[in-house]
Motif scaffolding. Structure first.
Motif, mmCIF file in Angstrom:
data_model
loop_
_atom_site.group_PDB
_atom_site.id
_atom_site.type_symbol
_atom_site.label_atom_id
_atom_site.label_comp_id
_atom_site.label_asym_id
_atom_site.label_seq_id
_atom_site.Cartn_x
_atom_site.Cartn_y
_atom_site.Cartn_z
ATOM 1 N N TRP A 151 3.554 41.914 -38.022
ATOM 2 C CA TRP A 151 3.642 41.207 -36.746
ATOM 3 C C TRP A 151 2.507 41.606 -35.809
ATOM 4 N N VAL A 152 2.260 42.912 -35.675
ATOM 5 C CA VAL A 152 1.195 43.389 -34.791
ATOM 6 C C VAL A 152 -0.171 42.956 -35.314
ATOM 7 N N GLY A 153 -0.357 42.990 -36.623
ATOM 8 C CA GLY A 153 -1.619 42.539 -37.197
ATOM 9 C C GLY A 153 -1.889 41.083 -36.880
ATOM 10 N N GLY A 154 -0.852 40.250 -36.978
ATOM 11 C CA GLY A 154 -1.000 38.835 -36.649
ATOM 12 C C GLY A 154 -1.372 38.630 -35.191
ATOM 13 N N ILE A 155 -0.744 39.417 -34.305
ATOM 14 C CA ILE A 155 -1.069 39.318 -32.877
ATOM 15 C C ILE A 155 -2.521 39.717 -32.627
ATOM 16 N N ALA A 156 -2.961 40.801 -33.293
ATOM 17 C CA ALA A 156 -4.340 41.273 -33.111
ATOM 18 C C ALA A 156 -5.348 40.214 -33.537
ATOM 19 N N ILE A 157 -5.047 39.528 -34.614
ATOM 20 C CA ILE A 157 -5.944 38.471 -35.092
ATOM 21 C C ILE A 157 -5.961 37.301 -34.126
ATOM 22 N N GLU A 158 -4.785 36.868 -33.676
ATOM 23 C CA GLU A 158 -4.678 35.686 -32.818
ATOM 24 C C GLU A 158 -5.226 35.921 -31.412
ATOM 25 N N GLN A 159 -5.201 37.186 -30.954
ATOM 26 C CA GLN A 159 -5.660 37.482 -29.599
ATOM 27 C C GLN A 159 -7.170 37.644 -29.506
ATOM 28 N N GLY A 189 -9.214 39.466 -31.566
ATOM 29 C CA GLY A 189 -9.836 40.621 -32.195
ATOM 30 C C GLY A 189 -10.385 40.308 -33.564
ATOM 31 N N GLY A 190 -9.730 39.366 -34.258
ATOM 32 C CA GLY A 190 -10.176 38.992 -35.591
ATOM 33 C C GLY A 190 -9.770 40.002 -36.643
ATOM 34 N N LEU A 191 -10.111 39.718 -37.888
ATOM 35 C CA LEU A 191 -9.723 40.574 -39.010
ATOM 36 C C LEU A 191 -10.385 41.949 -38.949
ATOM 37 N N ALA A 192 -11.602 42.007 -38.397
ATOM 38 C CA ALA A 192 -12.356 43.263 -38.409
ATOM 39 C C ALA A 192 -11.675 44.373 -37.608
ATOM 40 N N VAL A 193 -10.839 44.009 -36.635
ATOM 41 C CA VAL A 193 -10.216 45.007 -35.771
ATOM 42 C C VAL A 193 -8.946 45.592 -36.380
ATOM 43 N N LEU A 194 -8.450 44.996 -37.465
ATOM 44 C CA LEU A 194 -7.160 45.421 -38.025
ATOM 45 C C LEU A 194 -7.107 46.896 -38.406
ATOM 46 N N PRO A 195 -8.109 47.459 -39.115
ATOM 47 C CA PRO A 195 -7.998 48.882 -39.485
ATOM 48 C C PRO A 195 -7.860 49.804 -38.281
ATOM 49 N N LEU A 196 -8.590 49.496 -37.193
ATOM 50 C CA LEU A 196 -8.517 50.356 -36.009
ATOM 51 C C LEU A 196 -7.149 50.243 -35.345
ATOM 52 N N VAL A 197 -6.622 49.016 -35.269
ATOM 53 C CA VAL A 197 -5.268 48.824 -34.729
ATOM 54 C C VAL A 197 -4.260 49.559 -35.610
ATOM 55 N N ALA A 198 -4.448 49.448 -36.923
ATOM 56 C CA ALA A 198 -3.531 50.095 -37.867
ATOM 57 C C ALA A 198 -3.541 51.608 -37.719
#
Length: 391
Positions: free
Chosen positions: A343-351, A353-362
Motif C-alpha cells: 500500500w505504501v509503495g503504491g502511494i509513493a509511486i502515485e505521489q 516519487g516514481g519507482l526509483a524512490v521505493l528502496p529508500l521508502v522501504a
C-alpha cells in the motif's frame, strides 16, 4: 532434524504457493472472470486480511485440541479452500474461497512453530522454526514459478487443483510423521491469552515484525517494473532474477535460524541492520545491472533472515500462557506488513516519487524496526540496582 519437522515443511510449502501464485495469474483470472486487474489484485489483499483476522480466532477456537489434530484439520481446510478456488464460477466465490484457504495459514505457522520447537533440543529451536519456514521459501523459488507456468499453459484453475493435491500430500505426511499427541494442551482462559498479548515485549515483537516485512514488500511488490523500467532489464530477465531473490530467501532463512540459536537479541538487531542498509543501497545501485542482481539476492536473504529470530522472540516473550496465540499473531503481523508495504509503495509511486524512490521508502520501515528492537532489548536488561538487589 526429525522427519516430523520436514512434514511441517511440506505443509508450509503448499500454503506458500497458494498465497503468492495468484500474483502471476492476475491477468488470466481477470480475463476469465471478467474483472479488472485491480479487482483481481484484491484477491491478494483479501488473502492477507484472512490471515490477519483468521489466525487469532482459529487459534483460540482450537486452543484445547491436541496440536497434531489442529494441524491436520488446518490442512483439510486448506485443501477444501483450494478446491473451491479451482471450482469458483465467479469472482465473489473465488474471493470467499481464498478467504477460506487463508484461515489455515496463520494458525498453521503459529501452532507449527510451537510444535517445531518441541521436536528438537532447546538450543536448536530457532533452527527448527527456520527449517519449517524453508517450505515457504521453496514455494517462492520453485512452487510459484511452476504454478504460474502451469496456470498460463493449462488455465489458472489447474494451478489450484495442483495446490489441492499438495494439500492432500501434506495431510498424509503430517498424519504419518507427526508424533502422536493425545494429551490436550492445558485449558487456557482467553483473558489470560489476551493478557499475554498485552505484554509490552510481545507487542514490541509484533510491531517489529510488521515494520520489518513492510520494508521488504514495499519493494518486492513492484520488483518487476523496477527491474525493467529503472535498471533496464528485459521482461524475460525478470523470472531468472527472481530466482536469485528466492535463493536469497532460503540462505537467509537458514542463516537467521543459526544466528538466533547463538544469540537471539543480537540476531534480531543484525538482520534488521543488514536489511535496512541493503534497501537503502538499492537506491544508488539500481542503475547497475550486476549490482542490482546481487542486491536482489541480498535483500531476499536479509529479509528472510529476520523470520526465525522474530518468531522465536515472540515465542520467548510469550512464555507460558498464550504461546500458540502469540505465534499466530506474529504470522498475522508478517502478512499485515506485506499489505502495508504494498500500500505504501503504491502511494509513493502515485505521489510523484516514481519507482526509483521505493528502496529508500522501504528502508525506513526496517530502520524503525531496528530502533524499536534496540529500545526493547535495553528494557529487557535489568538495571544495575536490580542486579545488586538480586545478588
Amino acid at each position: 532434524m526429525p522427519l516430523a519437522l520436514y512434514a511441517l515443511t511440506v505443509g508450509a510449502f503448499g500454503i506458500g504457493v497458494t498465497e503468492f501464485v495468484i500474483m502471476g495469474l492476475l491477468i488470466d483470472v481477470s480475463a476469465d472472470l471478467g474483472v479488472s486487474i485491480a479487482a483481481a489484485g484484491l484477491l491478494i489483499s483479501g488473502y492477507a486480511l484472512g490471515v490477519v483476522f483468521g489466525a487469532p480466532i482459529l487459534t483460540t477456537l482450537t486452543g484445547r485440541w491436541p496440536r497434531k489434530t489442529v494441524l491436520i484439520a488446518l490442512m483439510v481446510i486448506f485443501t477444501i479452500g483450494n478446491i473451491a478456488c479451482a471450482l469458483a464460477p465467479n469472482y465473489e466465490t473465488l474471493m470467499a474461497a481464498r478467504l477460506l484457504a487463508a484461515l489455515a495459514h496463520g494458525t498453521f505457522f503459529g501452532v507449527g512453530s510451537v510444535v517445531a520447537t518441541g521436536l528438537v533440543a532447546p538450543e536448536r529451536r530457532a533452527s527448527a522454526i527456520a527449517v519449517m519456514f524453508t517450505g515457504l521459501t521453496v514455494a517462492n523459488i520453485a512452487g510459484v514459478p511452476f504454478g504460474t507456468w502451469l496456470g498460463q499453459e493449462y488455465g489458472w484453475r489447474t494451478t489450484f487443483w495442483a495446490v489441492a493435491i499438495v494439500g492432500i500430500a501434506a495431510l498424509a505426511v503430517l498424519a504419518i510423521f507427526l508424533p502422536r499427541d493425545d494429551q490436550k494442551p492445558e485449558a487456557q482462559d482467553w483473558r489470560s491469552d489476551l493478557a499475554t498479548m498485552a505484554r509490552p515485549q510481545v507487542l514490541a515483537g509484533l510491531a517489529i515484525t510488521v515494520l520489518g516485512y513492510a520494508g521488504v514488500f514495499t519493494v518486492f511488490t513492484y520488483i518487476a517494473p523496477v527491474l525493467t523500467e529503472i535498471t533496464g532489464f528485459s521482461a524475460a530477465a525478470v523470472s531468472p532474477i527472481l530466482l536469485v531473490f528466492g535463493g536469497g530467501l532460503i540462505v537467509g532463512n537458514l542463516l537467521g535460524g543459526k544466528l538466533a540459536d547463538r544469540n537471539l537479541d543480537r540476531s534480531v538487531l543484525l538482520t534488521l541492520a543488514v536489511l535496512t542498509l541493503s534497501l537503502a543501497a538499492m537506491t544508488v545501485i539500481l542503475e547497475y545491472k550486476t549490482l542490482t542482481i546481487a542486491f536482489v539476492g541480498l535483500v531476499g536473504a536479509a529479509g528472510f533472515a529476520t523470520v526465525a529470530p522474530l518468531q522465536m522472540r515472540v515465542l520467548q516473550k510469550a512464555e507460558g500462557a498464550g504461546q500458540a496465540l502469540a505465534s499466530s499473531f506474529n504470522i498475522a503481523a508478517f502478512n499485515l506488513g506485506n499489505a502495508i508495504g504494498a500500500w505504501v509503495g503504491g502511494i509513493a509511486i502515485e505521489q510523484g516519487g516514481g519507482l526509483a524512490v521505493l528502496p529508500l521508502v522501504a528502508a525506513a520501515f526496517p530502520l524503525a524496526a531496528l530502533i524499536l528492537s534496540i529500545i526493547a532489548t535495553r528494557l529487557d536488561r535489568p538495571s544495575p540496582r536490580g542486579q545488586h538487589a538480586a545478588a
